[in-house]
Design an enzyme around this catalytic site. Structure first.
Site, PDB file in Angstrom:
ATOM      1  N   CYS A  36       0.828  -1.200   0.000  1.00  0.00           N
ATOM      2  CA  CYS A  36       0.000   0.000   0.000  1.00  0.00           C
ATOM      3  C   CYS A  36       0.856   1.240   0.000  1.00  0.00           C
ATOM      4  O   CYS A  36       0.366   2.355   0.001  1.00  0.00           O
ATOM      5  CB  CYS A  36      -0.942   0.004   1.179  1.00  0.00           C
ATOM      6  SG  CYS A  36      -0.117   0.105   2.744  1.00  0.00           S
ATOM      7  N   CYS A  63       9.023   6.641   2.623  1.00  0.00           N
ATOM      8  CA  CYS A  63       9.569   7.845   2.014  1.00  0.00           C
ATOM      9  C   CYS A  63      10.212   8.730   3.069  1.00  0.00           C
ATOM     10  O   CYS A  63      10.239   8.402   4.250  1.00  0.00           O
ATOM     11  CB  CYS A  63       8.460   8.590   1.295  1.00  0.00           C
ATOM     12  SG  CYS A  63       7.164   9.114   2.407  1.00  0.00           S
ATOM     13  N   CYS A 107       1.732  10.297   5.615  1.00  0.00           N
ATOM     14  CA  CYS A 107       2.890   9.449   5.926  1.00  0.00           C
ATOM     15  C   CYS A 107       3.182   9.469   7.426  1.00  0.00           C
ATOM     16  O   CYS A 107       3.684   8.499   7.979  1.00  0.00           O
ATOM     17  CB  CYS A 107       4.148   9.936   5.192  1.00  0.00           C
ATOM     18  SG  CYS A 107       3.922  10.121   3.436  1.00  0.00           S
TER      19      CYS A 107
END
Lengths: 214, 388
Positions: A36, A63, A107
């Site tokens: 995902c 990330c 995130c």
């Protein structure tokens, strides 16, 4: 600055704090899945007397924002009690980083989710949950909604893969609409055991795969 | 060290191109369609006609009026697809393309779908190559257009457009190819290969931005999609961007095979260097059928935005197909169409080279990529068994 991140985000991204594993951790929890997008694993070592987080480490398949949030969140939480840690949110982490670009805020949520799952698991394990509710199908479903099918990146509840849930005398049986030879049977099973095994009134978790879906 | 490896996005203009353009800003600034009014216009018209002749020649066309100047590759693709679809509705409203086209192609087709056209999006294999049999099975008697890219902008995979053109011709269907990323790295021969429409993008080969080219074989039924004056043989209204047209011509003229050969050597050096020094690297695309200047690799267990950002800190410019990098947070549809999973797309990096890159730059990139990948893998919960 050539990139849309604050200096502090870049600093934490380049030199993240509290990276790695803890041997004999009291809690290990993984949030997200490689499919995902991002994935973050958190390890906690807690003082059994004071319930102060003595050590916390993380690993990230993510990330820059994910890594930076993992770094600063573990900084914030270290030395705090489990109860205090439960109150830390993704907003605290983003604020501490001096902000994130809006598309990147999600995130940071993953790291905070991992922390909250870890706190929850620890409290269950140590019997710190004040109100001991019996485990119901609803509770099992809400726990399963954190289990992601690595093939699609969608959690098993949203993907409608839960066929049945049976709870009897501390034994939870989850049947999934997935074939036995599904590529990620072992990963999914392990995740489910991790998410349900610690519940105070659960003595055994059984995971059954029966389905034709690919 | 500064290393620009995003040349599939855009290239540095050749100084000779800039020099050729300057007189068309400062001296020859009249509108080329003013040819009947004054000598200023005639001078510019002559220059534009020469540029047209250059492209006609390079593309294997026959008539200068087969070359239409647009504002860019995106507009050229829009004109080719919508223009042909609208002009051939009496034949049918079925169109064929692939799942891995550039967004300007895919979104043109999606618009036509909204307007009642039927579009087939062909799948590709694991290397990104279109299955010709699937194409054959897709063709109906209502099929008016087949559009298949020459080379892919993300993986560099090259399609067998000669074979597809041949098939289109046999079936009497118009064939368009988006050659924006492939030409002039790869040759094209419109008449001999049987291609009806070709899209080019000069800023991909050391030319200026703001200029695109659509080759339209004489006799092709096509309608203008922008409304305005009579420029570009009634196909594309608006004042011609003459400095850019001249720049495009110059870029095409000075593009050399020697440069391509050198870029290809650099690419091989990069691939070999990375594959021999970094573990768990996957090659995305076809090694055999590939554009000379693009390579796409997946570094397993780590995420692409983190890789590209760390490389950026080292002065190296690349892009990733990771969802984290894109504005819509979707992983590369091209890699997914090739059967790669999200995890593989997550760690993908595109390196695209140019004639300005050097061996030193490539070696520096290999070294820094090794350091960055090893650093990030230390953070990753995945793939530890491979590392140990």
């Amino acid at each position: 600055m050539p990139v849309p991140y604050t200096k502090l985000v870049i600093e934490h991204f380049k030199h993240p704090h509290n990276v790695g594993k803890i041997k004999n951790a009291d809690v290990k929890v993984t949030e997200g899945s490689p499919a995902c997008g991002d994935m973050l694993t958190l390890f906690l070592k807690v003082d059994p007397e004071t319930h102060i987080i003595k050590d916390i480490k993380f690993q990230s398949f993510g990330c820059a924002s994910n890594i930076a949030t993992g770094s600063i969140l573990t900084d914030i939480v270290k030395g705090k009690t489990i109860e205090e840690a439960a109150k830390i949110t993704w907003k605290d982490a983003v604020e501490a980083l001096g902000g994130l670009p809006s598309v990147k805020v999600h995130c940071s949520v993953l790291a905070a989710d991992a922390l909250h799952s870890a706190v929850e698991i620890y409290m269950e394990k140590k019997g710190l949950v004040k109100e001991k509710k019996p485990t119901t199908k609803e509770i099992v479903m809400s726990k399963l909604s954190h289990v992601v099918d690595p093939l699609t990146g969608i959690d098993v509840v949203r993907a409608n893969l839960i066929k049945t849930i049976h709870i009897k005398e501390g034994i939870v049986t989850v049947t999934l609409d997935l074939p036995k030879d599904h590529q990620f049977v072992e990963n999914i099973k392990e995740e489910i055991l991790e998410r349900l095994g610690y519940l105070w009134d659960v003595t055994e978790v059984e995971v059954i795969f029966e389905g034709l879906k690919k | 060290m500064k290393v620009y490896l995003d040349n599939a996005a855009s290239t540095k203009m050749d100084k000779r191109v800039v020099d050729a353009m300057i007189p068309f800003f400062l001296e020859k600034y009249a509108v080329s369609s003013s040819q009947f009014a004054h000598a200023y216009g005639i001078e510019v018209k002559d220059a534009v006609d020469e540029a047209r002749a250059t492209f006609t020649d390079r593309l294997g066309g026959k008539y200068p009026e087969e070359v239409i100047f647009t504002s860019g590759g995106t507009e050229a693709n829009n004109l080719a697809i919508k223009g042909v679809a609208y002009a051939n509705m009496n034949k049918g409203k079925h169109l064929i393309t692939t799942q891995v086209e550039h967004n300007s192609v895919l979104n043109s087709f999606r618009r036509l779908e909204e307007e009642g056209f039927e579009v087939s999006y062909l799948p590709v294999d694991k290397d990104g190559i279109v299955d010709i049999d699937a194409l054959k099975n897709c063709i109906k008697k209502e099929t008016a257009l087949i559009s298949v890219q020459y080379g892919n902008h993300e993986t560099g995979t090259v399609q067998d457009i000669r074979e597809i053109a041949k098939l289109s011709k046999e079936k009497g269907i118009l064939f368009h190819t988006d050659a924006a990323i492939a030409w002039p790295y790869l040759p094209i021969d419109a008449y001999n290969w049987g291609i009806d429409l070709i899209t080019l993008s000069p800023h991909k080969f050391y030319g200026p931005k703001g200029i695109g080219i659509l080759f339209v074989k004489k006799g092709t039924r096509i309608k203008n999609v922008l409304d305005g004056g009579f420029n570009e043989f009634n196909l594309r209204p608006g004042t011609e961007n003459t400095p850019a047209i001249i720049g495009a011509q110059k870029a095409a003229e000075i593009f050399s095979r020697e440069d391509v050969d050198r870029v290809l050597l650099l690419k091989k050096r990069l691939i070999t260097g990375i594959e021999t020094t970094i573990k768990a690297v996957e090659y995305n695309g076809s090694k055999e059928h590939s554009i000379p200047h693009i390579v796409n690799l997946t570094f397993k267990y780590i995420e692409g935005e983190a890789i590209s950002l760390r490389l950026d800190f080292e002065g190296i410019a690349v892009i990733t197909g990771s969802a984290c990098y894109s504005r819509n947070l979707q992983a590369s549809y091209i890699l997914l169409a090739m059967g790669k999973n999200h995890e593989q797309a997550h760690g993908s990096i595109r390196f695209s080279l140019s004639k300005y890159n050097t061996e030193e730059e490539i070696d520096y990139t290999i070294q820094k990529a090794g350091e960055v990948v090893s650093d990030l893998r230390k953070l990753s919960p995945l793939g530890e068994e491979d590392e140990e």
